[in-house]
Design a protein around this motif. Sequence first.
Motif, PDB file in Angstrom:
ATOM      1  N   HIS A  66      -3.058  13.506   0.565  1.00 49.38           N
ATOM      2  CA  HIS A  66      -1.968  12.536   0.508  1.00 49.38           C
ATOM      3  C   HIS A  66      -2.000  11.387  -0.103  1.00 49.38           C
ATOM      4  O   HIS A  66      -3.209  10.965  -0.451  1.00 49.38           O
ATOM      5  N   VAL A  67      -0.806  10.561  -0.136  1.00 49.37           N
ATOM      6  CA  VAL A  67      -0.671   9.660  -0.890  1.00 49.37           C
ATOM      7  C   VAL A  67      -0.284   8.712   0.222  1.00 49.37           C
ATOM      8  O   VAL A  67       1.074   8.728   0.522  1.00 49.37           O
ATOM      9  N   GLY A  68      -0.639   7.464   0.638  1.00 48.49           N
ATOM     10  CA  GLY A  68      -0.370   6.893   1.668  1.00 48.49           C
ATOM     11  C   GLY A  68       0.040   5.083   1.196  1.00 48.49           C
ATOM     12  O   GLY A  68       0.498   4.392   1.955  1.00 48.49           O
ATOM     13  N   CYS A  69      -0.354   4.845  -0.047  1.00 52.54           N
ATOM     14  CA  CYS A  69      -0.204   3.626  -0.566  1.00 52.54           C
ATOM     15  C   CYS A  69       0.012   3.542  -2.073  1.00 52.54           C
ATOM     16  O   CYS A  69      -0.292   4.617  -2.717  1.00 52.54           O
ATOM     17  N   ASP A  70       0.233   2.527  -2.427  1.00 53.53           N
ATOM     18  CA  ASP A  70       0.332   2.192  -3.848  1.00 53.53           C
ATOM     19  C   ASP A  70      -0.818   1.478  -4.454  1.00 53.53           C
ATOM     20  O   ASP A  70      -0.738   0.835  -5.441  1.00 53.53           O
ATOM     21  N   THR A  71      -1.759   0.892  -3.599  1.00 53.84           N
ATOM     22  CA  THR A  71      -2.421  -0.213  -3.740  1.00 53.84           C
ATOM     23  C   THR A  71      -4.198   0.336  -3.547  1.00 53.84           C
ATOM     24  O   THR A  71      -4.909  -0.814  -3.612  1.00 53.84           O
ATOM     25  N   SER A  72      -4.411   1.611  -3.551  1.00 48.24           N
ATOM     26  CA  SER A  72      -5.732   1.777  -3.533  1.00 48.24           C
ATOM     27  C   SER A  72      -6.309   1.525  -2.149  1.00 48.24           C
ATOM     28  O   SER A  72      -7.719   1.449  -2.171  1.00 48.24           O
ATOM     29  N   GLN A  73      -5.647   1.322  -1.341  1.00 48.30           N
ATOM     30  CA  GLN A  73      -6.340   0.692   0.118  1.00 48.30           C
ATOM     31  C   GLN A  73      -6.336   1.734   1.253  1.00 48.30           C
ATOM     32  O   GLN A  73      -7.297   1.395   2.090  1.00 48.30           O
ATOM     33  N   CYS A  74      -5.570   2.653   1.115  1.00 49.67           N
ATOM     34  CA  CYS A  74      -5.458   3.745   2.392  1.00 49.67           C
ATOM     35  C   CYS A  74      -6.566   4.662   2.892  1.00 49.67           C
ATOM     36  O   CYS A  74      -6.648   5.172   3.687  1.00 49.67           O
ATOM     37  N   GLY A  75      -6.856   5.452   1.523  1.00 46.14           N
ATOM     38  CA  GLY A  75      -7.661   6.310   1.779  1.00 46.14           C
ATOM     39  C   GLY A  75      -7.179   7.889   2.091  1.00 46.14           C
ATOM     40  O   GLY A  75      -7.876   8.772   2.126  1.00 46.14           O
ATOM     41  N   ALA A  76      -5.945   7.884   2.214  1.00 43.07           N
ATOM     42  CA  ALA A  76      -5.413   9.335   2.475  1.00 43.07           C
ATOM     43  C   ALA A  76      -5.548  10.235   1.290  1.00 43.07           C
ATOM     44  O   ALA A  76      -5.465  11.438   1.578  1.00 43.07           O
ATOM     45  N   CYS A  77      -6.031   9.819   0.081  1.00 37.62           N
ATOM     46  CA  CYS A  77      -6.095  10.665  -1.087  1.00 37.62           C
ATOM     47  C   CYS A  77      -7.537  10.943  -1.257  1.00 37.62           C
ATOM     48  O   CYS A  77      -7.793  11.541  -2.459  1.00 37.62           O
ATOM     49  N   VAL A  78      -8.329  10.696  -0.308  1.00 39.14           N
ATOM     50  CA  VAL A  78      -9.968  10.606  -0.755  1.00 39.14           C
ATOM     51  C   VAL A  78     -10.092  12.218  -0.959  1.00 39.14           C
ATOM     52  O   VAL A  78      -9.884  12.921  -0.218  1.00 39.14           O
ATOM     53  N   SER A 100      -8.319   9.629  -5.171  1.00 43.89           N
ATOM     54  CA  SER A 100      -7.909  10.403  -6.167  1.00 43.89           C
ATOM     55  C   SER A 100      -6.316   9.704  -6.690  1.00 43.89           C
ATOM     56  O   SER A 100      -6.090  10.160  -7.857  1.00 43.89           O
ATOM     57  N   CYS A 101      -6.136   8.726  -6.062  1.00 40.33           N
ATOM     58  CA  CYS A 101      -5.123   7.990  -6.670  1.00 40.33           C
ATOM     59  C   CYS A 101      -5.432   6.988  -7.328  1.00 40.33           C
ATOM     60  O   CYS A 101      -4.605   6.254  -8.150  1.00 40.33           O
ATOM     61  N   THR A 102      -6.803   6.810  -7.417  1.00 41.99           N
ATOM     62  CA  THR A 102      -7.089   5.537  -8.508  1.00 41.99           C
ATOM     63  C   THR A 102      -8.145   5.955  -9.387  1.00 41.99           C
ATOM     64  O   THR A 102      -9.171   5.846  -9.607  1.00 41.99           O
TER      65      THR A 102
HETATM   66  S1  FES Z   1      -3.035   6.848  -1.629  1.00 49.25           S
HETATM   67 FE1  FES Z   1      -3.706   5.203  -0.513  1.00 49.25          FE
HETATM   68  S2  FES Z   1      -5.912   4.955  -1.290  1.00 49.25           S
HETATM   69 FE2  FES Z   1      -5.011   6.467  -2.212  1.00 49.25          FE
END
Ligand code: FES
Lengths: 265, 156
Positions: free
Chosen positions: B37-49, B59-61
Motif C-alpha cells: 500500500h501507499v499511505g503517505c507522500d513523505t516516506s513516513q508511514c511504512g504501508a509500502c514496506v 518501496s515508495c522511497t
Molecule cells: S507509502 Fe508511506 S512510507 Fe511509503
Amino acid sequence: MENTNYHKAASAADAASLLSGAEDGQLIAGGQTLLPTMKARLAAPSDLVDISGVADMRGVTVSGSSVTIGAMTTHAEVAGDASLRAACPAICDLAGKIGDPAVRHRGTIGGSVANNDPAADYPAAMLALGATIKTNAREIAADDFFTGMFDTALDEGEIILSVSFEAPAKGAYAKFPNPASRYAMCGVFVAQGAGGVRVAVTGAGNDGVFRASDMEAALGSNFAPDALDGTSVSADDMLSDLHGDGAYRANLVKVMAKRAVAAIA
Amino acid sequence: MTTVSMTVNGKAVTAEVEDRTLLVDFIREHLRLTGTHVGCDTSQCGACVVHVDGKAMKSCTMLAAQADGAAVTTIEGVANGDLHPMQKAFNDNHGLQCGFCTPGMVMSGIDMVNRYKAEGKTLDEAAIRHELEGNICRCTGYHNIVKSISQAAGEM
Ligand code: FES
Ligand SMILES: Cc1cc2nc3c(=O)[nH]c(=O)nc-3n(C[C@H](O)[C@H](O)[C@H](O)COP(=O)(O)OP(=O)(O)OC[C@H]3O[C@@H](n4cnc5c(N)ncnc54)[C@H](O)[C@@H]3O)c2cc1C
Ligand code: FES
C-alpha cells in the motif's frame, strides 16, 4: 515527481563523468532524502547518477584507532559493525537512532553528510570526532566542511568517497528526537580524546551544526555534567519554529550535553 | 525509459518503465500486486514496506531501477501454502482493524524478527515498539500489533 534519466555508475570516476555530462545531474545514494524531495517537487534533477554499485565506496575499516567509513555505507551497516562498535560505540549508537529500520537499510553516511540537514545526526559526529571528509578531489576537515544549513564545502559535482577519524578515548551522543519526524530537535555529540574535548550540536542551531566552544573549555578542565552549569547557550542563535522556540532549544542543548557527558564521565 | 529485471516473490520479471517509476508503482501498477500500500507522500508511514534482498525497505522511497537485479518479496509472497506465522499471529491477536497498514506491519515484523534472531538478541515488547518507529497505524493503538509480532517471534 518529474521524470529524470537514471544512470548507474560503475566507479566514482564514472559517476563524475556522468554528472559532468548531464544538464542538471545529481548523485543518488540511498535516496532517503533525495526521493522524498523529488516527490514533493522540491527537486527535479534532469539526471540521477546512482553510486550504490561502486563497491570501493562501501564498508567500514578499523585499524587500531583509525576508522574509515565508505560514503555508501548504510546507517544499518554502521550501527551493526562489530569492529566499529569496539573502537567507537557512540557512532554506532548514533546510526541506530536515525529514522527507522527501513530508512537505515538504505540511507548512507555520505548522503547524510553531503546533505547537511540542520537536524541530521551524522554532521554532529563528524564535527565532534574531527573527521576528515575524503572526496574525489581532496580531503576536507569537518571544521571546514559544514558551512551552514544544507550547505557544505563540496564543489559542484564533487563526490564524497569516505569519512575517516581517530576513535576518541570516550564519546557519546545524546539525541532528543522530534516525536513525529524522528530527526533531532537537538543532538549533542561529545568526544574526549588526545586533542581534548570536542562538543558538536545538531538540530538546534539556526545555521546548522556547530561546535559549543565554551562547553568544550568547561569540560576540558572538569569532565563532568556539573561543569556545564556555568555555560550558557544563546536563544538568539537557535532555530525557532513550530516544534520549539529558541529558548526551548537552548535549554535542550545543555540538557543533551549533560546527558552525553554523564554517559561517559 | 529503462529496462528493469528483478525477481518478485520468486518469479523473474522484466519490464520497460519510465526512469522515475517508484518501486511501489512498479509493484502495484505493472505487476498488479496491490497488497503493498501507499499511505503517505513523505516516506513516513511504512504501508509500502517490502523486502529487497531480504531487508525491509520503503518501496515508495526507491526507484524500480534501483531494485534492478534484486530479489523482492511483497506481502503476496510470504505465505507458503499456509499463512506465514506473522500473518497468523495478526489474525489470532486481532492485530488489525481497517487493515491498511497491515501489509507493511507484517513485512516490518518479519524483518525485525529475522534481524534479532540473526544477532541473537531478544525481541521484547519495548524493542518491538522501538522497531515499529517507521510504521504508522491510525486504527489499533498498536497494542495488538505488538502482541502479534511478539507471538510470531516465538514461532518463527
Ligand atoms: S507509502 Fe508511506 S512510507 Fe511509503
Ligand atoms: C522517514 C525518515 C526519517 C529520517 N530520520 C532521520 C534522522 O532521524 N536523522 C538523520 O540524520 N536523518 C534522517 N533521515 C534522512 C536519512 O538519514 C537519509 O538517508 C540521509 O540524510 C541521506 O542519505 P541518502 O544516502 O539517503 O542520500 P540521498 O537521498 O541519496 O542523497 C542526499 C543528497 O546527498 C547527495 N549525495 C549522496 N551521496 C553523496 C556522495 N557520496 N557525495 C556527494 N553527494 C552525495 C545527493 O546528491 C543528494 O543531494 C530520515 C529520512 C526519512 C525518509
Ligand atoms: S489497521 Fe487501520 S491503519 Fe492500521
